[in-house]
Design a protein around this motif. Structure first.
Motif, mmCIF file in Angstrom:
data_model
loop_
_atom_site.group_PDB
_atom_site.id
_atom_site.type_symbol
_atom_site.label_atom_id
_atom_site.label_comp_id
_atom_site.label_asym_id
_atom_site.label_seq_id
_atom_site.Cartn_x
_atom_site.Cartn_y
_atom_site.Cartn_z
ATOM 1 N N GLN A 277 0.817 -1.228 0.000
ATOM 2 C CA GLN A 277 0.000 0.000 0.000
ATOM 3 C C GLN A 277 0.845 1.271 0.000
ATOM 4 O OE1 GLN A 277 -1.744 -2.641 1.767
ATOM 5 N NE2 GLN A 277 -3.000 -2.540 -0.080
ATOM 6 N N GLY A 278 2.152 1.139 -0.110
ATOM 7 C CA GLY A 278 3.025 2.306 -0.076
ATOM 8 C C GLY A 278 4.034 2.212 1.062
ATOM 9 N N ALA A 279 4.790 3.299 1.261
ATOM 10 C CA ALA A 279 5.833 3.302 2.293
ATOM 11 C C ALA A 279 5.632 4.497 3.213
ATOM 12 C CB ALA A 279 7.205 3.360 1.637
ATOM 13 N N LYS A 280 5.998 4.332 4.497
ATOM 14 C CA LYS A 280 5.827 5.421 5.465
ATOM 15 C C LYS A 280 6.872 5.280 6.572
ATOM 16 C CE LYS A 280 1.710 7.678 7.436
ATOM 17 N NZ LYS A 280 2.104 9.028 7.128
ATOM 18 N N ALA A 281 7.393 6.422 7.031
ATOM 19 C CA ALA A 281 8.386 6.403 8.112
ATOM 20 C C ALA A 281 7.711 6.109 9.446
ATOM 21 C CB ALA A 281 9.102 7.744 8.185
ATOM 22 N N VAL A 282 8.411 5.345 10.304
ATOM 23 C CA VAL A 282 7.887 4.981 11.626
ATOM 24 C C VAL A 282 8.911 5.334 12.702
ATOM 25 C CG1 VAL A 282 7.059 3.067 13.076
ATOM 26 C CG2 VAL A 282 6.643 3.009 10.609
ATOM 27 N N ASN A 283 8.448 6.006 13.764
ATOM 28 C CA ASN A 283 9.259 6.188 14.966
ATOM 29 C C ASN A 283 8.769 5.170 15.977
ATOM 30 O OD1 ASN A 283 10.884 8.507 14.270
ATOM 31 N ND2 ASN A 283 8.955 9.646 14.261
ATOM 32 N N LEU A 284 9.513 4.094 16.143
ATOM 33 C CA LEU A 284 9.051 2.981 16.976
ATOM 34 C C LEU A 284 9.571 3.135 18.409
ATOM 35 C CD1 LEU A 284 7.499 0.215 16.540
ATOM 36 C CD2 LEU A 284 9.768 -0.845 16.486
ATOM 37 N N PRO A 285 8.669 3.149 19.410
ATOM 38 C CA PRO A 285 9.132 3.337 20.789
ATOM 39 C C PRO A 285 9.661 2.043 21.428
ATOM 40 C CG PRO A 285 6.742 3.286 20.742
ATOM 41 C CD PRO A 285 7.197 3.097 19.320
ATOM 42 N N PHE A 286 10.323 1.205 20.621
ATOM 43 C CA PHE A 286 10.919 -0.053 21.102
ATOM 44 C C PHE A 286 12.362 -0.112 20.612
ATOM 45 C CE2 PHE A 286 6.432 -0.849 20.979
ATOM 46 C CZ PHE A 286 6.160 -1.822 21.932
ATOM 47 N N ALA A 287 13.238 -0.693 21.411
ATOM 48 C CA ALA A 287 14.645 -0.810 21.019
ATOM 49 C C ALA A 287 14.894 -2.154 20.343
ATOM 50 C CB ALA A 287 15.525 -0.683 22.258
ATOM 51 N N GLY A 288 15.916 -2.188 19.497
ATOM 52 C CA GLY A 288 16.384 -3.464 18.956
ATOM 53 C C GLY A 288 15.820 -3.804 17.598
ATOM 54 N N GLU A 289 16.697 -4.423 16.804
ATOM 55 C CA GLU A 289 16.310 -4.807 15.449
ATOM 56 C C GLU A 289 15.183 -5.848 15.467
ATOM 57 O OE1 GLU A 289 18.493 -5.046 11.228
ATOM 58 O OE2 GLU A 289 19.702 -5.018 13.037
ATOM 59 N N HIS A 290 15.177 -6.718 16.488
ATOM 60 C CA HIS A 290 14.132 -7.753 16.555
ATOM 61 C C HIS A 290 12.751 -7.126 16.719
ATOM 62 C CE1 HIS A 290 15.030 -6.827 20.716
ATOM 63 N NE2 HIS A 290 14.006 -7.539 21.136
ATOM 64 N N ASN A 291 12.676 -5.944 17.345
ATOM 65 C CA ASN A 291 11.367 -5.300 17.501
ATOM 66 C C ASN A 291 10.908 -4.625 16.211
ATOM 67 O OD1 ASN A 291 10.372 -6.002 20.028
ATOM 68 N ND2 ASN A 291 11.798 -4.626 21.052
ATOM 69 N N ILE A 292 11.847 -4.277 15.344
ATOM 70 C CA ILE A 292 11.462 -3.782 14.008
ATOM 71 C C ILE A 292 10.830 -4.943 13.234
ATOM 72 C CG2 ILE A 292 12.347 -2.896 11.802
ATOM 73 C CD1 ILE A 292 14.396 -1.299 13.403
ATOM 74 N N GLU A 293 11.424 -6.135 13.407
ATOM 75 C CA GLU A 293 10.857 -7.339 12.775
ATOM 76 C C GLU A 293 9.437 -7.591 13.305
ATOM 77 O OE1 GLU A 293 11.632 -10.770 10.190
ATOM 78 O OE2 GLU A 293 12.407 -8.749 10.377
ATOM 79 N N ASN A 294 9.263 -7.444 14.632
ATOM 80 C CA ASN A 294 7.925 -7.614 15.220
ATOM 81 C C ASN A 294 6.943 -6.582 14.658
ATOM 82 O OD1 ASN A 294 8.844 -9.715 16.844
ATOM 83 N ND2 ASN A 294 9.308 -8.381 18.581
ATOM 84 N N ALA A 295 7.433 -5.351 14.457
ATOM 85 C CA ALA A 295 6.571 -4.284 13.930
ATOM 86 C C ALA A 295 6.156 -4.576 12.486
ATOM 87 C CB ALA A 295 7.279 -2.935 14.020
ATOM 88 N N THR A 296 7.080 -5.119 11.681
ATOM 89 C CA THR A 296 6.700 -5.438 10.287
ATOM 90 C C THR A 296 5.692 -6.597 10.281
ATOM 91 O OG1 THR A 296 8.594 -6.917 9.945
ATOM 92 C CG2 THR A 296 8.878 -4.630 9.276
ATOM 93 N N ALA A 297 5.845 -7.534 11.233
ATOM 94 C CA ALA A 297 4.871 -8.632 11.341
ATOM 95 C C ALA A 297 3.501 -8.064 11.706
ATOM 96 C CB ALA A 297 5.329 -9.638 12.405
ATOM 97 N N ALA A 298 3.464 -7.186 12.714
ATOM 98 C CA ALA A 298 2.192 -6.577 13.136
ATOM 99 C C ALA A 298 1.549 -5.834 11.970
ATOM 100 C CB ALA A 298 2.425 -5.633 14.317
ATOM 101 N N ALA A 299 2.375 -5.126 11.197
ATOM 102 C CA ALA A 299 1.858 -4.373 10.041
ATOM 103 C C ALA A 299 1.238 -5.317 9.015
ATOM 104 C CB ALA A 299 2.985 -3.560 9.411
ATOM 105 N N ALA A 300 1.893 -6.466 8.785
ATOM 106 C CA ALA A 300 1.366 -7.423 7.804
ATOM 107 C C ALA A 300 0.004 -7.967 8.250
ATOM 108 C CB ALA A 300 2.363 -8.572 7.612
#
Length: 467
Positions: A277-300
């Protein structure tokens, strides 16, 4: 706060007919309550007038022993698998454990308006669930699995909390044996579901990662719309073979929903979320690369049930971590990171990377990891070797039965001196106090983590008290 965390809202009542219809049981006597049943519960201590007490039977307990007690407390109905000599109306079912499942499934089927997401995985389930709860509960009332109510008893207990106003449900499914996810996913009947990753949690029960993958893949047999798959997992191919829906959405590196332009900060992260659906910048209030992975899972998961990219980003940016999941606590001049809720080999390594980003002298305090079966000593050996090799960690303090194995692993590297091993928390505490005294007045960061049964939060609290 998710609507799921407040159980003060009145639950939907049950009629006597519905209880019998759902469980296919028979009435032992004619003393049926005149009024509707307000709630079904399994804890005898809280049973009162208007409740139905469901007597579960376990290996070491039998709640049928408490039926007379709940009758004295004013409870007028018990659901039992064998008649009990007590002055109370009884609905006799074949198996109370299965009856609980039937009741949860019945409640789920009554809510045709509900959009249901189910997720499983070896690590990151709870954080991904909390992120999804944050995205969806901004939009409408949402039921989210509380705590660790993710097994064959916890999942139906959560379904019993469904109410007419719920538009979404996010159900976390755990597996401690084969067939469990097949059972709980069938109760939940998700529109969208999938696996976040295949790690090493419960290695002992499943005899290896292949077994874990098989057990978790049971979730794909019960999806009505879209299957979510991890693109970058080393079991990605095997997982895809289990998918039976026409629609599939993948996340992670190489997937359709992925992160780019990643910037890791000490207590947060920035990245660009890329989606169909497009791309958008995210300021994630979680530390660590693994939480970015969790965020992409949640987004999916959220995209698959029709949530807009704008709403997903807003929800991710407002998400709050679960207690004991990388919570940052500033105590005097020290930073404490409470990651004590649970641990497996993957999340332990991820936590070390987060600690490495923090200021000052960095001390990781680890408890044992459970459920590794015969692989436990070797896995702790490898973990010790890996943790001391993380650039930026100054000390690793291992506590527990397998601490010596971790220390052996540490000593197989050039960084062996970084690790100290203690068999229990009482022995570790004086060493931690000594560490602080010898490094004053430098800033220090501590991260505490271990499997749930090790209660590493106790050691963290004891150290904070001494400061």
């Amino acid at each position: 706060m998710h609507t799921s965390t407040t159980t003060t809202a009145a639950l939907e009542p049950w009629s006597i007919e519905q209880l019998q219809q759902a469980t296919q049981g028979y009435w032992l006597n004619d003393k049926k309550p005149d009024d509707q049943i307000k709630r079904i519960l399994t804890d005898s201590r809280h049973a009162e007038t208007g409740d139905a007490f469901l007597a579960l039977k376990g290996e070491r307990f039998d709640a049928h022993d408490f039926v007379a007690q709940v009758a004295d407390q004013g409870c007028q109905l018990a659901i039992v698998s064998s008649p009990v000599d007590a002055d109370i109306c009884q609905l006799v079912v074949e198996d109370t454990r299965l009856a609980l499942g039937h009741l949860g499934a019945y409640r789920r089927q009554q809510h045709s308006q509900l959009k249901v997401i189910a997720l499983t995985g070896s690590s990151g389930k709870t954080t991904t669930k909390e992120m999804l709860g944050s995205i969806l509960s901004r939009l409408a009332p949402t039921l989210v699995t509380r705590g660790n109510l993710n097994n064959d008893l916890g999942v139906p207990m959560m379904l019993l909390e469904l109410r007419a106003e719920h538009q979404y449900a996010v159900m976390e499914l755990g597996a401690s044996h084969r067939g469990e996810i097949d059972y709980t996913a069938n109760l939940v009947q998700p529109h969208v579901a999938g696996i976040i990753n295949i790690g090493t949690a419960h290695l002992g029960e499943f005899g290896g990662r292949d077994g874990i993958c098989q057990a978790k893949s049971e979730i794909y047999a019960h999806i009505s719309e879209t299957s979510i798959v991890p693109a970058a997992d080393d079991y990605a191919e095997t997982i895809r073979q289990a998918v039976s829906t026409g629609q599939v959405l993948s996340f992670g590196a190489g997937g359709e929903v992925y992160a780019s332009e990643i910037e890791l900060q000490s207590q947060s992260a920035r990245f660009v979320l890329n989606t169909p659906q497009g791309a958008k910048a995210v300021n994630l209030p979680f530390a660590g690369e693994h939480n970015i992975e969790n965020a992409t899972a949640a987004a999916a998961f959220a995209l698959a049930i029709g949530i807009s990219l704008e709403d997903i980003v807003a929800g991710l940016e407002q998400a709050v971590g679960a207690k004991g999941r990388l919570n940052f606590i500033q105590h005097k001049e020290f930073l404490f990171i409470d990651d004590t809720y649970n641990a497996n080999l993957t999340s332990m390594r991820a936590a070390a990377e987060v600690l490495a980003q923090q200021p000052g002298i960095r001390v990781m305090v680890t408890g044992d990891i459970g459920e590794l079966g015969s692989a436990a000593a070797m896995e702790h050996y490898k973990l010790g070797r890996d943790l001391v090799s993380v650039k930026g960690l100054n000390f690793v303090v291992a506590v527990g039965e397998f601490a010596p194995a971790a220390q052996e692993g540490a000593r197989s590297t050039q960084y062996g001196k970084k690790m100290q091993a203690f068999l229990n928390q009482e022995q570790a505490l004086p060493f931690l106090i000594h560490l602080i005294e010898t490094h004053q007045p430098q800033p220090m960061s501590f991260l505490f983590k271990g499997s749930r049964y090790t209660h590493m939060e106790t050691l963290m609290a004891a150290l904070m008290e001494k400061l």
